[in-house]
Design a protein around this motif. Structure first.
Motif, PDB file in Angstrom:
ATOM      1  N   UNK A 151       0.470  -1.352   0.194  1.00 14.49           N
ATOM      2  CA  UNK A 151       0.045   0.265   0.661  1.00 14.49           C
ATOM      3  C   UNK A 151       0.762   1.160  -0.380  1.00 14.49           C
ATOM      4  N   UNK A 152       0.529   2.393  -0.821  1.00 15.23           N
ATOM      5  CA  UNK A 152       1.787   3.742  -0.929  1.00 15.23           C
ATOM      6  C   UNK A 152       1.312   4.255   0.206  1.00 15.23           C
ATOM      7  N   UNK A 153       1.416   4.120   1.040  1.00 15.89           N
ATOM      8  CA  UNK A 153       1.275   4.229   3.009  1.00 15.89           C
ATOM      9  C   UNK A 153       1.616   3.766   3.508  1.00 15.89           C
ATOM     10  N   UNK A 154       2.031   2.464   2.553  1.00 18.53           N
ATOM     11  CA  UNK A 154       3.063   1.200   4.125  1.00 18.53           C
ATOM     12  C   UNK A 154       4.260   0.661   3.341  1.00 18.53           C
ATOM     13  N   UNK A 155       4.612   0.835   2.063  1.00 20.12           N
ATOM     14  CA  UNK A 155       5.828   0.634   1.198  1.00 20.12           C
ATOM     15  C   UNK A 155       5.690   1.919   0.445  1.00 20.12           C
ATOM     16  N   UNK A 156       7.315   2.155   1.233  1.00 18.88           N
ATOM     17  CA  UNK A 156       8.329   3.283   0.951  1.00 18.88           C
ATOM     18  C   UNK A 156       8.910   3.541   0.247  1.00 18.88           C
ATOM     19  N   UNK A 157       9.238   4.154  -1.513  1.00 16.33           N
ATOM     20  CA  UNK A 157      10.634   3.616  -1.514  1.00 16.33           C
ATOM     21  C   UNK A 157      11.865   4.911  -1.739  1.00 16.33           C
ATOM     22  N   UNK A 158      12.732   5.452  -1.023  1.00 13.75           N
ATOM     23  CA  UNK A 158      13.012   6.531  -1.703  1.00 13.75           C
ATOM     24  C   UNK A 158      13.610   6.588  -2.935  1.00 13.75           C
ATOM     25  N   UNK A 159      13.987   7.217  -4.045  1.00 12.90           N
ATOM     26  CA  UNK A 159      14.818   7.186  -5.028  1.00 12.90           C
ATOM     27  C   UNK A 159      14.273   8.203  -6.032  1.00 12.90           C
ATOM     28  N   UNK A 160      14.854   8.991  -6.249  1.00 10.84           N
ATOM     29  CA  UNK A 160      14.761   9.872  -7.850  1.00 10.84           C
ATOM     30  C   UNK A 160      15.001   9.369  -8.820  1.00 10.84           C
ATOM     31  N   UNK A 161      15.035   8.471  -9.327  1.00  4.68           N
ATOM     32  CA  UNK A 161      14.811   7.940 -10.061  1.00  4.68           C
ATOM     33  C   UNK A 161      15.148   5.896 -10.388  1.00  4.68           C
ATOM     34  N   UNK A 162      13.628   5.959 -10.255  1.00  4.64           N
ATOM     35  CA  UNK A 162      13.335   4.505  -9.613  1.00  4.64           C
ATOM     36  C   UNK A 162      13.562   3.469 -11.229  1.00  4.64           C
ATOM     37  N   UNK A 163      12.681   4.313 -12.490  1.00  2.00           N
ATOM     38  CA  UNK A 163      13.175   3.276 -13.640  1.00  2.00           C
ATOM     39  C   UNK A 163      14.201   3.902 -14.766  1.00  2.00           C
ATOM     40  N   UNK A 164      14.719   4.022 -14.934  1.00  2.00           N
ATOM     41  CA  UNK A 164      16.016   4.390 -16.756  1.00  2.00           C
ATOM     42  C   UNK A 164      15.823   3.387 -17.131  1.00  2.00           C
ATOM     43  N   UNK A 165      15.429   3.473 -18.303  1.00  3.24           N
ATOM     44  CA  UNK A 165      15.674   2.363 -19.505  1.00  3.24           C
ATOM     45  C   UNK A 165      15.035   2.772 -20.901  1.00  3.24           C
TER      46      UNK A 165
END
Length: 713
Positions: free
Chosen positions: A237-251
């Motif tokens: 859930x978007x309130x529970x699992x949080x990824x801290x990244x300014x560039x998540x997928x770049x391809x």
């Protein structure tokens, strides 16, 4: 019964009814927003203000509440909730907190607020000023509150301006899907202290054809993921699992089958650097992919999509606080559906299709809610073939943009202009449109723009609601200043309420048909019809029936109507024809009809040679009591003396013409300025003035460099 759409307004709520058989505009959202200016406060309400660069102008409803330290704003909870998100602004360079009270009891938790992600400067964008004043901060309350409870926020450590609070009942964290590969099993750190980049890569590699599980926690990624294909990335859930990244997928490419859902990606982007891929997704997810249930925040762009993204679905996501676009389909998108998303505080177009390198085709933006894009448009379609924009709710555009823009602005080549059918249906626009400092005049709530080339696609605009536009409702313009035509536009079914200036702002040559367009509370006049350049040609508005409330035309093309000023009485000494739309039975080369009303006596209209009679017609915009004409040819002595035989005719409807002055010869002589005056008798007024030329002793064509019309004799 009619469908009811609730739209947040400056104070309280506006309830708008849509036709029974038509879908309500905007997304179905898991939260309910309450405006701070409608709450109880010991602070100071600011706004409303539409002036670019002011704090209130970027607020929802163009109003907010400023809290000095110790001051508070108290909201009445509209629904059962256990979480809140607060849109706020802190002075540049400062940070602070909001103390939180529930029914008068202060919580141990506080809500940190900062200016770190605000105050963006984009000096390379003409007309931009420092912007992006607001930010969003969220908090799980740790308890349930019910409708009617009170939740208050008190500023501490800094002045805080509160704009809006979103109350939400957040579900418990979801469990791990059977057979999935958890990132923690590959070494990911859910505390956010360690670097989890390699663990995510290893989990993706291990889960090909299956699911990568992101358990509740905070995960820090220090570089972008690539080679992502044939896998699902799923959180609790978007309130529970949080990824801290300014560039998540770049391809740049993917075989597709990528499904990303139910977690948050929150970046650390504090400036807009267009050469950096500081995006949630940069490039391609491949065919048959999807993005859903995501919370995306503090990035440059949510999704900047290039390459193969055929049949991508982007739905049920939140895009907050981007320094540029929320989502941009950057060419070659086929069958893409972007629907039921919420976008707030984007730093450029919130949703855009840009047909660079190849056309976006058969793609749509549907049922999205967009609030406060603080630079550019809510929704922008730059080229493309068979595109649909349906049932979206857009509010509070701020600078350099409209609520919806349908445009041939290319930015770069190769570009694919609008083609096929462009469908704009069921959209609601609230307080949209803005002053464009580059043009020094306003942009309408819904703009059709032949910026770099003529619009030849079929553009159908139906079932539109436009409320409280600070300027105009519909604008037709060639924004690059070249006068390219806007053609094949039909507007059918629109409700316009409280538009600041005019209902239709026509600044390009071309044509549109209007049916069933009703307007109330029009600020200045129904129509502004002054194509630019004046020599480019006329814009024809065809009344298809069922229109009401906007029959008047702005009387003076030399001035811009100001919001709420009304249509001024024209100066009796003013040239009624200057800048007005002009047509002719023919023209020779570049000597087009508009040259005779452009205010320049050295430019001129000339008809086809050796084909008398020829006629030239100008639309004065409204019925006028014309008593005198001044006709000119270029004053240069190279223009020898000549006599033109002409008849003056007039009409109120451009269909039935009567003779005002019968045929007679008028001598143009450079010795007297190549100017003649024609007196018109008193009688019924005319809107359309026509000069029919049957002979010319100096050249075998009709010729005028200026036609001036005056009320004074």
């Amino acid at each position: 019964m009619p469908i009811i759409t609730v739209v947040a307004l400056s104070v309280g709520l506006l309830t708008a009814t849509a036709p029974t058989a038509h879908a309500a505009a905007g997304a179905t959202l898991p939260f309910t927003s309450v405006e701070a200016e409608s709450a109880t406060t010991t602070g100071t309400r600011i706004g409303p203000d539409h002036t670019q660069g002011t704090l209130a102008s970027e607020a929802s409803g163009r109003q907010a509440v400023r809290l000095d330290a110790g001051r508070r704003v108290e909201f009445t909870v509209p629904r059962a909730a256990n979480a809140v998100n607060v849109a706020h602004s802190v002075p540049d360079g400062q940070s602070g907190t909001l103390n939180v009270y529930v029914n008068g009891t202060r919580l141990a938790k506080t809500l940190p607020v900062t200016s770190k992600y605000s105050y963006i400067d984009t000096s390379w964008i003409p007309g931009a000023r420092t912007h992006h004043f607001f930010d969003n901060a969220r908090l799980l309350l740790g308890q349930n509150v019910q409708a009617g409870d009170k939740v208050a926020f008190e500023a501490a450590g800094a002045q805080v301006t509160v704009d809006v609070a979103d109350f939400e009942q957040v579900a418990a964290a979801a469990g791990q899907p059977a057979g999935s590969v958890s990132v923690t099993s590959k070494g990911a750190d859910p505390t956010g202290n360690g670097d989890s980049t390699q663990a995510f890569r290893d989990a993706i590699s291990a889960a090909q054809g299956g699911v990568v599980w992101i358990p509740p926690g905070d995960y820090r990624l220090t570089s972008a993921l690539s080679g992502v294909q044939n896998v699902t990335l799923q959180g609790a859930g978007s309130w529970h699992s949080v990824v801290h990244s300014s560039r998540f997928i770049d391809q740049s490419s993917s075989l597709g089958g990528v499904h990303i859902k139910d977690f948050a990606v929150i970046g650390e982007v504090t400036e807009r650097v267009d050469s950096n891929p500081d995006n949630f997704v940069n490039g391609s997810l491949g065919r048959g992919s999807s993005v859903s249930g995501m919370w995306l925040q503090h990035l440059k762009v949510g999704l900047w999509l290039m390459g193969d993204n055929d049949n991508l679905v982007v739905e049920n996501n939140r895009f907050l606080d981007m320094t540029a676009d929320g989502l941009n389909l950057n060419g070659n998108a086929r069958g893409v559906r972007v629907r039921n998303n919420f976008l707030r505080n984007q730093g450029d177009d919130a949703l855009a299709m840009w047909s660079l390198y190849a056309p976006d085709t058969n793609s749509s933006f549907e049922n999205n809610t967009i609030s406060q894009p603080n630079l550019a448009n809510g929704i922008a379609i730059y080229g493309g073939t068979d595109i649909a924009v349906k049932n979206n709710l857009v509010s509070d555009t701020n600078a350099l943009g409209s609520g919806i823009a349908i445009s041939n602005q290319k930015f770069l080549d190769p570009f694919s202009p609008l083609a096929g059918s462009i469908t704009v249906d069921g959209n609601t626009l609230v307080r949209t449109g803005a002053m464009n400092p580059n043009w020094n005049h306003p942009m309408g709530a819904l703009r059709v723009d032949s910026y770099d080339s003529a619009i030849n696609a079929t553009v159908t605009i139906t079932n539109t609601t436009i409320t409280d536009s600070p300027y105009s409702a519909f604008e037709f313009v060639s924004g690059g200043g070249q006068g390219y035509p806007v053609r094949n536009v039909a507007v059918d079914g629109a409700t316009v309420r409280n538009t600041g200036t005019v209902v239709v702002q026509a600044e390009a040559q071309g044509a549109a048909t209007f049916r069933n367009v009703t307007a109330t509370g029009v600020g200045a006049a129904g129509v502004y019809n002054c194509p630019y350049p004046a020599s480019s040609g006329a814009f024809a508005l065809t009344d298809g029936g069922g229109n009401s409330g906007w029959s008047t035309t702005w009387s003076d093309c030399s001035t811009w109507p100001q919001p709420g000023q009304g249509n001024p009485d024209p100066d009796p000494n003013r040239n009624l024809a200057k800048g007005r739309p002009a047509t002719a039975t023919s023209s020779q080369d570049v000597y087009t009809p508009g040259k005779a009303v452009d205010g320049d006596a050295n430019s001129y209209w000339e008809s086809t040679n050796n084909a008398f009679p020829q006629s030239w017609t100008v639309d004065l915009g409204s019925v006028e009591a014309v008593r005198r004409l001044v006709l000119k040819l270029p004053p240069s002595s190279a223009w020898g003396a000549r006599t033109q035989t002409l008849t003056v005719l007039g009409s109120t409807d451009n269909t039935t013409y009567t003779t005002v002055v019968g045929a007679q010869g008028y001598r143009f002589d450079p010795a007297t300025g190549n100017t003649v005056t024609v007196s018109l008798p008193s009688g019924p007024g005319l809107r359309y003035l026509r000069l029919s030329v049957s002979a010319n002793t100096g050249w075998p064509a009709g010729q005028f460099s200026e036609v001036e019309a005056y009320q004074t004799s």
